[in-house]
Scaffold this active site. Structure first.
Site, mmCIF file in Angstrom:
data_model
loop_
_atom_site.group_PDB
_atom_site.id
_atom_site.type_symbol
_atom_site.label_atom_id
_atom_site.label_comp_id
_atom_site.label_asym_id
_atom_site.label_seq_id
_atom_site.Cartn_x
_atom_site.Cartn_y
_atom_site.Cartn_z
ATOM 1 N N GLU A 207 79.188 69.382 45.150
ATOM 2 C CA GLU A 207 77.928 70.112 44.932
ATOM 3 C C GLU A 207 77.364 70.390 46.316
ATOM 4 O O GLU A 207 76.762 69.521 46.939
ATOM 5 C CB GLU A 207 76.961 69.252 44.104
ATOM 6 N N CYS A 241 68.472 72.424 47.465
ATOM 7 C CA CYS A 241 69.726 73.177 47.618
ATOM 8 C C CYS A 241 69.658 74.546 46.964
ATOM 9 O O CYS A 241 70.303 75.483 47.417
ATOM 10 C CB CYS A 241 70.880 72.375 47.042
HETATM 11 P P1 NAD Z 1 75.060 65.539 54.127
HETATM 12 O O1 NAD Z 1 76.345 66.269 53.885
HETATM 13 O O2 NAD Z 1 74.650 65.325 55.530
HETATM 14 O O3 NAD Z 1 75.124 64.080 53.467
HETATM 15 C C1 NAD Z 1 75.519 63.861 52.132
HETATM 16 C C2 NAD Z 1 76.152 62.481 52.007
HETATM 17 O O4 NAD Z 1 77.320 62.416 52.826
HETATM 18 C C3 NAD Z 1 75.265 61.327 52.440
HETATM 19 O O5 NAD Z 1 75.376 60.283 51.474
HETATM 20 C C4 NAD Z 1 75.818 60.900 53.789
HETATM 21 O O6 NAD Z 1 75.698 59.525 54.021
HETATM 22 C C5 NAD Z 1 77.273 61.300 53.701
HETATM 23 N N1 NAD Z 1 77.822 61.720 54.997
HETATM 24 C C6 NAD Z 1 77.167 62.389 55.977
HETATM 25 N N2 NAD Z 1 78.010 62.644 57.018
HETATM 26 C C7 NAD Z 1 79.213 62.120 56.669
HETATM 27 C C8 NAD Z 1 80.490 62.059 57.313
HETATM 28 N N3 NAD Z 1 80.695 62.567 58.513
HETATM 29 N N4 NAD Z 1 81.498 61.448 56.650
HETATM 30 C C9 NAD Z 1 81.309 60.923 55.420
HETATM 31 N N5 NAD Z 1 80.122 60.950 54.772
HETATM 32 C C10 NAD Z 1 79.093 61.530 55.379
HETATM 33 O O7 NAD Z 1 73.985 66.329 53.291
HETATM 34 P P2 NAD Z 1 72.427 66.049 53.167
HETATM 35 O O8 NAD Z 1 71.766 66.321 54.475
HETATM 36 O O9 NAD Z 1 72.172 64.744 52.511
HETATM 37 O O10 NAD Z 1 71.998 67.184 52.136
HETATM 38 C C11 NAD Z 1 71.769 68.498 52.530
HETATM 39 C C12 NAD Z 1 72.840 69.428 52.047
HETATM 40 O O11 NAD Z 1 73.201 69.127 50.721
HETATM 41 C C13 NAD Z 1 72.392 70.875 52.018
HETATM 42 O O12 NAD Z 1 73.435 71.689 52.473
HETATM 43 C C14 NAD Z 1 72.122 71.126 50.562
HETATM 44 O O13 NAD Z 1 72.232 72.468 50.172
HETATM 45 C C15 NAD Z 1 73.157 70.283 49.910
HETATM 46 N N6 NAD Z 1 72.742 69.895 48.570
HETATM 47 C C16 NAD Z 1 73.424 70.375 47.513
HETATM 48 C C17 NAD Z 1 73.025 70.057 46.231
HETATM 49 C C18 NAD Z 1 73.742 70.570 45.025
HETATM 50 O O14 NAD Z 1 73.480 70.062 43.940
HETATM 51 N N7 NAD Z 1 74.629 71.537 45.141
HETATM 52 C C19 NAD Z 1 71.921 69.226 46.052
HETATM 53 C C20 NAD Z 1 71.249 68.749 47.168
HETATM 54 C C21 NAD Z 1 71.680 69.085 48.418
#
Ligand code: NAD
Length: 453
Positions: A207, A241
């Site tokens: 997602e 998002c």
């Molecule tokens: P993110 O990708 O930074 O983090 C998401 C998760 O991944 C966290 O639990 C984090 O600990 C983990 N993570 C971060 N970096 C990592 C790495 N290098 N290796 C492994 N795991 C890692 O995203 P965010 O800042 O939490 O959220 C923002 C993004 O999420 C935006 O792009 C937004 O559009 C998207 N989003 C999508 C939805 C959806 O339902 N489609 C919902 C909310 C947010």
């Protein structure tokens, strides 16, 4: 990590999660726990980014209660084996499809709706009979800790556990073998998750995000369009998002639109210091947002305060697709407005970019509405509204292309965490012998007839 997963696998193999009453009981237990701890959950999310009790209930907990109610009400139906017709060549067999849980699931949450994005996939996973390892985002530290305390003090770790942590812990988890990974977050991390899953051929749901456009194509109800758009954009300070990322407006309507936007945003609920307006999650994100600001194009807002982590609702006029603000998902309270002359040209411009998670069309012209819905590929969206499509769990929620893989909510979540096993069940009282050697001309003729060739 290895112990957690091997214990979950051992528990899954006892077949207890395949019992529908067990699943319903666990879901009801989760609902009771969330209800009992509402105040605690509310306090934690307020401490993390000043999300109000109203928003916490409407955007987080209520959605979870609705998901649980939907699942418990329909679980027997969703998980029942489904009889389908059998073709002539298999006469006199019966055919049916059995939904079965995938096994041990890993759910990785994002921070912006921390409860909703962690627990909604967990509800789907439990409903489908999986065990769950949940890794919430580490950025809202209080909500992550509260979720861990509530779950880990009340569920057996071999069935449902919250593992707290950041990048390092997530990468350790990703080295393990899971039967399903459900990830919510950014596109770059989505790629990391997909690669890790490929090693074990683990099915994934991603997602992700993207730049979701909002088209304004007439001014018949501009006040309502703007009211809905402004709410959707500045909800959670744009950290949604499916927030409308930018506006595409017919040139002739632009000035009226900008005026209306400014009037609507100027109302009290969006002012700095108001508790209904949430903080930006981190200083890093404020600095990222600040880079998108082109002072010459700001017609409203543009200010921010690092100490309080408040970023003013901001509108930018005369924006082009080449501006900095149009290069990445904004994920904050900046609303760029791009004017266009030709609908065909602007559709082509959107299609040159990655497929968005959402798209919003504001118009009373049904032909134009259908043209956009027909020509642009995107995850999901609304006509004359924004964001609200997420609240109808009869529709799948998910992206397409770079905005994601797979979907969930309601029965779609159940399907996401299930495998559908196809069974041909044949009695032994008839054996035609047609398929066996020797393959005589007589058998060949009958085989062709039976296969209708
Ligand atoms: P993110 O990708 O930074 O983090 C998401 C998760 O991944 C966290 O639990 C984090 O600990 C983990 N993570 C971060 N970096 C990592 C790495 N290098 N290796 C492994 N795991 C890692 O995203 P965010 O800042 O939490 O959220 C923002 C993004 O999420 C935006 O792009 C937004 O559009 C998207 N989003 C999508 C939805 C959806 O339902 N489609 C919902 C909310 C947010």
């Amino acid at each position: 990590m290895e112990n957690i997963i091997s214990n979950q696998r051992a528990f899954f193999n006892t077949n207890q999660t395949k019992n529908i009453d067990f699943r319903i009981k666990q879901l009801q237990k989760l609902k009771t726990l969330l209800q009992k701890n509402e105040e605690r959950l509310e306090k934690a999310i307020y401490e993390d980014f000043s999300k109000s009790a109203f928003d916490n209930y409407s955007n987080e907990l209520a959605l979870l209660y609705l998901e649980i109610d939907d699942a418990t009400r329909n679980l027997k139906k969703w998980s029942a084996r489904k009889r389908v017709s059998t073709n002539l060549v298999n006469f006199p067999a019966r055919s049916y499809i059995i939904p079965e849980p995938l096994g041990v699931s890993l759910i990785i949450g994002a921070w912006n709706y921390p409860y909703q994005l962690s627990f909604a996939p967990a509800i789907a996973a439990i409903a489908a009979g999986n065990t769950v390892v949940l890794k919430p985002s580490e950025l809202p530290a209080n909500t992550s800790r509260t979720m861990a305390e509530i779950i880990n003090q009340n569920f057996e770790p071999e069935f449902f556990i919250v593992v707290e942590g950041g990048v390092q812990e997530t990468q350790l988890l990703l080295q393990q073998r899971f039967d399903k990974i459900f990830f919510t977050g950014s596109v770059p991390v989505g790629r990391i998750v997909y690669q890790a899953a490929a090693k074990h051929l683990t099915p994934v749901t991603l997602e992700l995000g993207g730049k979701s456009p909002a088209f304004i194509l007439d001014d018949k109800n501009l006040d309502i369009y703007v009211k809905r758009l402004v709410w959707a954009k500045f909800l959670n300070a744009g950290q949604t998002c499916i927030a409308p990322d930018y506006i595409l407006v017919k040139s002739s309507l632009k000035d009226a639109l900008i005026q209306q936007l400014i009037a609507e945003i100027g109302k009290e609920q969006f002012s700095i210091g108001n508790q209904n307006y949430v903080q930006i999650i981190s200083e890093k994100n404020i600095n990222r947002l600040a880079k998108y600001i082109d002072k010459n194009k700001v017609v409203y807002g543009g200010n921010y305060d690092l100490a309080t982590r408040v970023f003013e609702p901001t509108v930018m006029d005369n924006v082009t697709f080449d501006d900095a603000v149009m290069q990445e998902e904004i994920f904050g309270p900046i609303l760029p407005v791009i004017a266009f002359e030709s609908v065909d040209d602007v559709i082509a411009a959107v299609k040159r970019r990655e497929k968005p998670l959402s798209c919003y069309v504001f118009t009373q012209d049904k032909k134009l509405r259908d043209k956009i819905l027909h020509e642009i590929s995107f995850g999901g969206g609304c006509v004359n509204d924004a964001i609200m499509h997420i609240s109808n769990s009869k529709m799948p929620f998910g992206g397409v292309g770079e905005s994601g893989i797979g979907s969930y909510h309601g029965q779609f979540g159940f399907r996401t965490f299930s495998h559908y096993k196809s069974i041909l069940d044949k009695p032994v009282w008839l054996e035609s012998g047609l398929k066996y050697f020797p393959h005589t001309p007589f058998k060949f003729k009958w085989m062709k007839r039976l296969l209708k060739l």
